[in-house]
Design a protein around this motif. Structure first.
Motif, PDB file in Angstrom:
ATOM      1  N   LYS A  37      16.919  13.093   3.222  1.00 28.09           N
ATOM      2  CA  LYS A  37      16.465  11.752   3.693  1.00 28.09           C
ATOM      3  C   LYS A  37      15.109  11.861   4.168  1.00 28.09           C
ATOM      4  O   LYS A  37      14.739  10.782   4.525  1.00 28.09           O
ATOM      5  CB  LYS A  37      17.689  11.357   4.760  1.00 28.09           C
ATOM      6  N   GLY A  38      14.648  12.724   4.800  1.00 24.00           N
ATOM      7  CA  GLY A  38      13.410  12.940   5.263  1.00 24.00           C
ATOM      8  C   GLY A  38      12.058  12.804   4.212  1.00 24.00           C
ATOM      9  O   GLY A  38      10.814  12.794   4.790  1.00 24.00           O
ATOM     10  N   ILE A  39      12.525  12.867   2.995  1.00 20.32           N
ATOM     11  CA  ILE A  39      11.662  12.702   1.967  1.00 20.32           C
ATOM     12  C   ILE A  39      11.589  11.229   1.353  1.00 20.32           C
ATOM     13  O   ILE A  39      12.561  10.559   1.658  1.00 20.32           O
ATOM     14  CB  ILE A  39      11.967  13.700   0.789  1.00 20.32           C
ATOM     15  N   HIS A  40      10.510  10.608   1.300  1.00 18.99           N
ATOM     16  CA  HIS A  40      10.463   9.363   0.834  1.00 18.99           C
ATOM     17  C   HIS A  40      10.974   8.942  -0.385  1.00 18.99           C
ATOM     18  O   HIS A  40      10.992   9.873  -1.392  1.00 18.99           O
ATOM     19  CB  HIS A  40       8.755   8.670   0.766  1.00 18.99           C
ATOM     20  N   PRO A  41      11.596   7.882  -0.725  1.00 21.04           N
ATOM     21  CA  PRO A  41      12.348   7.379  -1.784  1.00 21.04           C
ATOM     22  C   PRO A  41      11.599   7.436  -2.861  1.00 21.04           C
ATOM     23  O   PRO A  41      11.873   7.538  -4.327  1.00 21.04           O
ATOM     24  CB  PRO A  41      12.809   6.029  -1.500  1.00 21.04           C
ATOM     25  N   TRP A  42      10.162   7.289  -2.647  1.00 17.52           N
ATOM     26  CA  TRP A  42       9.237   7.120  -4.107  1.00 17.52           C
ATOM     27  C   TRP A  42       9.599   8.475  -4.653  1.00 17.52           C
ATOM     28  O   TRP A  42       9.146   8.652  -5.776  1.00 17.52           O
ATOM     29  CB  TRP A  42       7.885   7.104  -3.413  1.00 17.52           C
ATOM     30  N   PHE A  43       9.779   9.740  -4.153  1.00 11.81           N
ATOM     31  CA  PHE A  43       9.659  11.058  -4.582  1.00 11.81           C
ATOM     32  C   PHE A  43      11.442  11.411  -5.018  1.00 11.81           C
ATOM     33  O   PHE A  43      11.380  11.872  -6.121  1.00 11.81           O
ATOM     34  CB  PHE A  43       9.086  11.993  -3.688  1.00 11.81           C
ATOM     35  N   THR A  44      12.142  10.937  -4.006  1.00  9.12           N
ATOM     36  CA  THR A  44      13.677  11.389  -4.290  1.00  9.12           C
ATOM     37  C   THR A  44      14.042  10.682  -5.303  1.00  9.12           C
ATOM     38  O   THR A  44      15.054  11.268  -6.123  1.00  9.12           O
ATOM     39  CB  THR A  44      14.228  11.313  -3.010  1.00  9.12           C
ATOM     40  N   VAL A  45      14.122   9.402  -5.413  1.00  5.99           N
ATOM     41  CA  VAL A  45      14.784   8.657  -6.362  1.00  5.99           C
ATOM     42  C   VAL A  45      14.423   9.003  -7.888  1.00  5.99           C
ATOM     43  O   VAL A  45      15.253   9.350  -8.726  1.00  5.99           O
ATOM     44  CB  VAL A  45      14.617   7.010  -6.345  1.00  5.99           C
ATOM     45  N   PRO A  46      13.077   8.997  -8.146  1.00 11.12           N
ATOM     46  CA  PRO A  46      12.684   9.486  -9.551  1.00 11.12           C
ATOM     47  C   PRO A  46      13.312  11.051  -9.880  1.00 11.12           C
ATOM     48  O   PRO A  46      13.932  11.166 -11.088  1.00 11.12           O
ATOM     49  CB  PRO A  46      11.343   9.454  -9.809  1.00 11.12           C
ATOM     50  N   PHE A  47      13.219  11.908  -8.875  1.00  5.89           N
ATOM     51  CA  PHE A  47      13.715  13.045  -8.968  1.00  5.89           C
ATOM     52  C   PHE A  47      15.066  13.182  -9.272  1.00  5.89           C
ATOM     53  O   PHE A  47      15.724  14.085 -10.267  1.00  5.89           O
ATOM     54  CB  PHE A  47      13.402  14.031  -7.854  1.00  5.89           C
ATOM     55  N   GLY A  48      16.029  12.389  -8.657  1.00  2.00           N
ATOM     56  CA  GLY A  48      17.174  12.246  -8.796  1.00  2.00           C
ATOM     57  C   GLY A  48      17.675  11.859 -10.165  1.00  2.00           C
ATOM     58  O   GLY A  48      18.805  12.498 -10.591  1.00  2.00           O
ATOM     59  N   PHE A  49      17.042  10.852 -10.592  1.00  2.82           N
ATOM     60  CA  PHE A  49      17.559  10.231 -12.100  1.00  2.82           C
ATOM     61  C   PHE A  49      17.061  11.247 -13.115  1.00  2.82           C
ATOM     62  O   PHE A  49      17.898  11.643 -14.011  1.00  2.82           O
ATOM     63  CB  PHE A  49      16.941   8.846 -12.147  1.00  2.82           C
ATOM     64  N   ALA A  50      15.833  12.056 -12.728  1.00  2.00           N
ATOM     65  CA  ALA A  50      15.476  12.985 -13.649  1.00  2.00           C
ATOM     66  C   ALA A  50      16.303  14.106 -13.761  1.00  2.00           C
ATOM     67  O   ALA A  50      16.905  14.644 -14.869  1.00  2.00           O
ATOM     68  CB  ALA A  50      14.214  13.532 -13.460  1.00  2.00           C
ATOM     69  N   TRP A  51      16.777  14.623 -12.773  1.00  2.00           N
ATOM     70  CA  TRP A  51      18.018  15.740 -12.728  1.00  2.00           C
ATOM     71  C   TRP A  51      19.034  15.289 -13.404  1.00  2.00           C
ATOM     72  O   TRP A  51      19.858  16.193 -14.108  1.00  2.00           O
ATOM     73  CB  TRP A  51      18.048  16.009 -11.061  1.00  2.00           C
ATOM     74  N   SER A  52      19.506  14.443 -12.990  1.00  2.00           N
ATOM     75  CA  SER A  52      20.770  13.650 -13.445  1.00  2.00           C
ATOM     76  C   SER A  52      20.738  13.541 -15.127  1.00  2.00           C
ATOM     77  O   SER A  52      21.821  14.100 -15.681  1.00  2.00           O
ATOM     78  CB  SER A  52      21.170  12.432 -12.970  1.00  2.00           C
ATOM     79  N   ARG A  53      19.742  13.005 -15.344  1.00  2.00           N
ATOM     80  CA  ARG A  53      19.577  13.013 -16.902  1.00  2.00           C
ATOM     81  C   ARG A  53      19.630  14.296 -17.638  1.00  2.00           C
ATOM     82  O   ARG A  53      20.074  14.364 -18.765  1.00  2.00           O
ATOM     83  CB  ARG A  53      18.325  12.014 -17.236  1.00  2.00           C
ATOM     84  N   HIS A  54      18.913  15.356 -17.017  1.00  2.00           N
ATOM     85  CA  HIS A  54      18.766  16.580 -17.692  1.00  2.00           C
ATOM     86  C   HIS A  54      19.852  17.226 -17.594  1.00  2.00           C
ATOM     87  O   HIS A  54      20.616  17.941 -18.734  1.00  2.00           O
ATOM     88  CB  HIS A  54      17.865  17.521 -16.911  1.00  2.00           C
TER      89      HIS A  54
END
Length: 252
Positions: free
Chosen positions: A150-167
């Motif tokens: 939660k301490g990381i800005h959503p600009w970074f966590t949301v794209p990362f989350g979707f990319a991880w999930s897609r993979h």
């Protein structure tokens, strides 16, 4: 209006671009929700309805407005909505209870529905033999890790989350484990059999997670139902107090 049915579905993975047109899938899911709103007393969403979901205190992933709006409508009509945290949308906290009145379930849940006893869960963690998956599951559910994330800005966590999930989803396509493994290898079936030996009052074991459609009697009319998904099956289950049926959503 008589509300005399319970509906169950899972694994829509809304936002997953492997659909080709994620919005088209969301619209189809909403049409199904609209088709059940007249007689649904209960709606059980057994996990991974979102391909990625993480709630900050004042931020949630954008999108899913049709789906969330329809859930809000059903809740306002009196439908009791239960949303289970899956392994892709673990991080559901207080947003959905406050906005749409859903009860969020993290883990297993037992409930009497129209005179029958149900044991429900997304299904991840119930005997999954993969050590790597179990490690990642524990890591993602760790409270300290969640606070650090939660301490990381959503600009970074949301794209990362979707990319991880897609993979993760693409890596599982067309693998042998993506199809039914048989009674002696499906770990949710094995879990249910062992659980039924210790607790004999369960009538139905209902799970998501595996993306297969399965309705299997295990003993003494006890049944294991795995709900399929909204990627290839567009499936759900319905219970009216007498019949429990696993179906596909077919539009006229």
């Amino acid at each position: 209006m008589v509300r005399n049915k319970a509906y169950f579905t899972s694994d829509a993975h809304l936002g997953l671009d492997i659909h080709g047109d994620p919005l088209c899938v969301e619209r189809k899911l909403v049409r199904w929700l609209d088709s059940i709103k007249e007689d649904a007393a209960y709606l059980f969403l057994l996990g991974d309805m979102f391909d990625y979901w993480f709630e900050y205190r004042h931020v949630v992933p954008k999108g899913f407005t049709r789906f969330l709006g329809k859930l809000g409508e059903l809740s306002d009509l009196g439908v009791q909505i239960y949303m289970f945290a899956g392994n892709h949308d673990i991080w559901m906290f207080d947003y959905l209870p406050k906005e749409i009145g859903a009860q969020v379930i993290d883990g297993t849940y037992e409930m009497d529905i129209f005179g029958k006893r149900f044991f429900m869960a997304h299904g991840d963690g119930l005997g999954d033999p993969s050590w790597s998956f179990r490690f990642i599951r524990c890591f993602f559910r760790n409270k300290l890790c969640q606070r650090l994330y939660k301490g990381i800005h959503p600009w970074f966590t949301v794209p990362f989350g979707f990319a991880w999930s897609r993979h993760s989803r693409k890596s599982k396509l067309n693998k042998p484990s993506a199809s039914y493994l048989g009674e002696d290898k499906e770990y949710m079936v094995l879990f249910s059999r062992e659980h039924a030996k210790k607790q004999d009052n369960i009538d139905f074991y209902v799970f998501g997670h595996r993306h297969i459609m399965l309705d299997l009697e295990i003993q003494d009319q006890k049944r294991v139902v795995i709900l399929g998904d909204w990627i290839t099956h567009f499936s759900y289950a319905c219970f009216d107090g007498e019949r429990f049926e696993l179906k596909k959503f077919e539009e006229a």
